[in-house]
Write an enzyme that holds these catalytic residues in place. Structure first.
Site, PDB file in Angstrom:
ATOM      1  N   GLU A   1      -3.161  -4.893  -2.930  1.00  0.00           N
ATOM      2  CA  GLU A   1      -3.549  -5.816  -4.000  1.00  0.00           C
ATOM      3  C   GLU A   1      -3.517  -5.126  -5.357  1.00  0.00           C
ATOM      4  O   GLU A   1      -3.084  -5.717  -6.357  1.00  0.00           O
ATOM      5  CB  GLU A   1      -4.948  -6.387  -3.719  1.00  0.00           C
ATOM      6  CG  GLU A   1      -5.018  -7.287  -2.499  1.00  0.00           C
ATOM      7  CD  GLU A   1      -5.336  -6.529  -1.207  1.00  0.00           C
ATOM      8  OE1 GLU A   1      -5.873  -7.154  -0.280  1.00  0.00           O
ATOM      9  OE2 GLU A   1      -5.052  -5.313  -1.126  1.00  0.00           O
TER      10      GLU A   1
ATOM     11  N   CYS B   1     -10.620  -3.734  -2.916  1.00  0.00           N
ATOM     12  CA  CYS B   1      -9.696  -4.620  -3.623  1.00  0.00           C
ATOM     13  C   CYS B   1     -10.400  -5.854  -4.171  1.00  0.00           C
ATOM     14  O   CYS B   1     -10.039  -6.355  -5.242  1.00  0.00           O
ATOM     15  CB  CYS B   1      -8.554  -5.025  -2.699  1.00  0.00           C
ATOM     16  SG  CYS B   1      -7.428  -3.652  -2.341  1.00  0.00           S
TER      17      CYS B   1
ATOM     18  N   CYS C   1      -9.811  -5.736   1.439  1.00  0.00           N
ATOM     19  CA  CYS C   1     -10.970  -4.871   1.664  1.00  0.00           C
ATOM     20  C   CYS C   1     -11.932  -4.993   0.485  1.00  0.00           C
ATOM     21  O   CYS C   1     -11.604  -5.554  -0.565  1.00  0.00           O
ATOM     22  CB  CYS C   1     -10.527  -3.421   1.847  1.00  0.00           C
ATOM     23  SG  CYS C   1      -9.870  -2.644   0.351  1.00  0.00           S
TER      24      CYS C   1
ATOM     25  N   ASN D   1       0.833  -1.207   0.000  1.00  0.00           N
ATOM     26  CA  ASN D   1       0.000   0.000   0.000  1.00  0.00           C
ATOM     27  C   ASN D   1       0.866   1.255   0.000  1.00  0.00           C
ATOM     28  O   ASN D   1       1.958   1.284   0.555  1.00  0.00           O
ATOM     29  CB  ASN D   1      -0.964  -0.004   1.191  1.00  0.00           C
ATOM     30  CG  ASN D   1      -0.271  -0.054   2.544  1.00  0.00           C
ATOM     31  OD1 ASN D   1       0.694  -0.787   2.740  1.00  0.00           O
ATOM     32  ND2 ASN D   1      -0.771   0.723   3.496  1.00  0.00           N
ATOM     33  N   GLN D   2       0.357   2.289  -0.659  1.00  0.00           N
ATOM     34  CA  GLN D   2       1.073   3.564  -0.751  1.00  0.00           C
ATOM     35  C   GLN D   2       0.081   4.707  -0.575  1.00  0.00           C
ATOM     36  O   GLN D   2      -0.907   4.791  -1.306  1.00  0.00           O
ATOM     37  CB  GLN D   2       1.785   3.675  -2.100  1.00  0.00           C
ATOM     38  CG  GLN D   2       2.951   2.701  -2.248  1.00  0.00           C
ATOM     39  CD  GLN D   2       3.159   2.253  -3.671  1.00  0.00           C
ATOM     40  OE1 GLN D   2       3.411   3.094  -4.519  1.00  0.00           O
ATOM     41  NE2 GLN D   2       3.042   0.959  -3.942  1.00  0.00           N
ATOM     42  N   GLU D   3       0.362   5.547   0.410  1.00  0.00           N
ATOM     43  CA  GLU D   3      -0.486   6.698   0.715  1.00  0.00           C
ATOM     44  C   GLU D   3       0.269   7.985   0.399  1.00  0.00           C
ATOM     45  O   GLU D   3       1.496   8.028   0.481  1.00  0.00           O
ATOM     46  CB  GLU D   3      -0.881   6.670   2.197  1.00  0.00           C
ATOM     47  CG  GLU D   3      -1.640   5.409   2.596  1.00  0.00           C
ATOM     48  CD  GLU D   3      -1.686   5.179   4.096  1.00  0.00           C
ATOM     49  OE1 GLU D   3      -2.286   4.179   4.521  1.00  0.00           O
ATOM     50  OE2 GLU D   3      -1.106   5.999   4.857  1.00  0.00           O
TER      51      GLU D   3
ATOM     52  N   HIS E   1      -3.790   0.585  -3.027  1.00  0.00           N
ATOM     53  CA  HIS E   1      -3.964  -0.553  -2.130  1.00  0.00           C
ATOM     54  C   HIS E   1      -2.951  -1.645  -2.495  1.00  0.00           C
ATOM     55  O   HIS E   1      -2.514  -1.740  -3.644  1.00  0.00           O
ATOM     56  CB  HIS E   1      -5.380  -1.104  -2.236  1.00  0.00           C
ATOM     57  CG  HIS E   1      -6.440  -0.160  -1.758  1.00  0.00           C
ATOM     58  ND1 HIS E   1      -7.378  -0.508  -0.806  1.00  0.00           N
ATOM     59  CD2 HIS E   1      -6.726   1.125  -2.104  1.00  0.00           C
ATOM     60  CE1 HIS E   1      -8.192   0.516  -0.582  1.00  0.00           C
ATOM     61  NE2 HIS E   1      -7.808   1.516  -1.362  1.00  0.00           N
TER      62      HIS E   1
END
Length: 296
Positions: free
Chosen positions: A108, A136, A133, A93-95, A106
């Site tokens: 996946e 995804c 989630c 994941n990358q925010e 996300h």
């Protein structure tokens, strides 16, 4: 390779007693941080430790999670997509702090996009350290292998995607037969003398946008290399994956996140919508750059 990722990988080697994990990290470091493993290496490692591909992928999850960037949630998720070829494609994941949560990648999505750009033709398994989630689950339902894709968690293995998404809505409900990971035969006849502009247009030709037909691609100048990304649309719209995120994800998983981006080119066909504005927003807030936009 990003210093943070490198430190996390070094910590795994120094603190873990798991010889499998150490072997995987050693291979990733030997590849200068490229977060994918060939089918031959997967087979050899599995034979050496008497592990199935899924068992090995589960042991790889802490390595995949090292690639996470979660400045908002501080919750690192790692994923491994297993290709039909037998290769492993890591994801995380990358925010993007200071920007909208809708820009988030996300884990996946990260692994799926990684495999897609690497040329994989289908996925057989998705291995992830936390239950996928709903976002995804819907995203993976767009895959050409959705009906048979197996989901594996540390506490629960061999579950079909559709057991997590019963009575699913997807491309078949909208009469779409050529889906994500299937060849996309688009051609704009676009040529440009600038290789980065041409790369963005070529990426758009391989994008997947059967609903809006707004095909788009992005090309990043990353040092002396170019990294491309392409749009992956979803029947439910909101889980669609944008081309800049696609390119940034591939850059990170290719061990190049410490190499500055000096240019961003976006190429987009006219369709029912446009991703120009949201791409400009992330380019400015995350990279401090303006995009060079070309209409196809």
């Amino acid at each position: 390779m990003n210093d943070c990722i490198g430190k996390r990988l070094d910590k795994l080697i120094n603190e873990s007693q798991d010889e499998v994990l150490k072997r995987v990290v050693g291979q990733i470091l030997e590849q200068n941080g490229k977060a994918r493993i060939s089918q031959d290496w997967v087979r050899r490692c599995g034979d050496d430790f008497n592990l199935t591909a899924v068992e090995l992928a589960l042991r790889c999850l802490p390595v995949a999670a090292c690639y996470a960037s979660a400045p908002v949630s501080h919750f690192n998720v790692g994923a491994v997509a297993v290709g039909q070829s037998g290769a492993f494609y890591f994801g995380a994941n990358q925010e993007f702090s200071g920007d909208a949560v809708q820009q988030t990648v996300h884990a996946e999505q990260s692994a799926v996009s990684h495999a897609w750009l690497a040329g994989e033709v289908a996925l057989t398994d998705m291995v992830v350290n936390y239950t996928p989630c709903g976002h995804c689950r819907q995203f993976m339902n767009e895959l050409n292998s959705a009906d048979r894709l197996q989901i594996h968690l540390p506490h629960s293995r061999n579950n079909r995607l559709h057991s997590y998404l019963p009575d699913a809505f997807g491309p078949k409900d909208l009469n779409i037969s050529r889906v994500l990971f299937d060849p996309q035969p688009h051609s704009f006849g676009f040529t440009h003398a600038d290789p980065l502009v041409q790369a963005a247009a070529d990426a758009a030709e391989q994008a997947y946008a059967p609903y809006s037909r707004a095909l788009s691609g992005v090309a990043l100048q990353v040092g002396t290399q170019s990294i491309t990304g392409r749009y992956a649309e979803n029947a439910a719209f909101n889980p669609s994956f944008l081309p800049l995120q696609c390119a940034l994800n591939y850059r990170r998983l290719s061990g190049l996140s410490d190499v500055p981006v000096s240019r961003i080119v976006m190429a987009e066909s006219q369709g029912g919508l446009s991703h120009r504005s949201i791409t400009e927003q992330l380019a400015h807030s995350y990279l401090g750059l303006e995009i060079e936009y070309f209409a196809l």
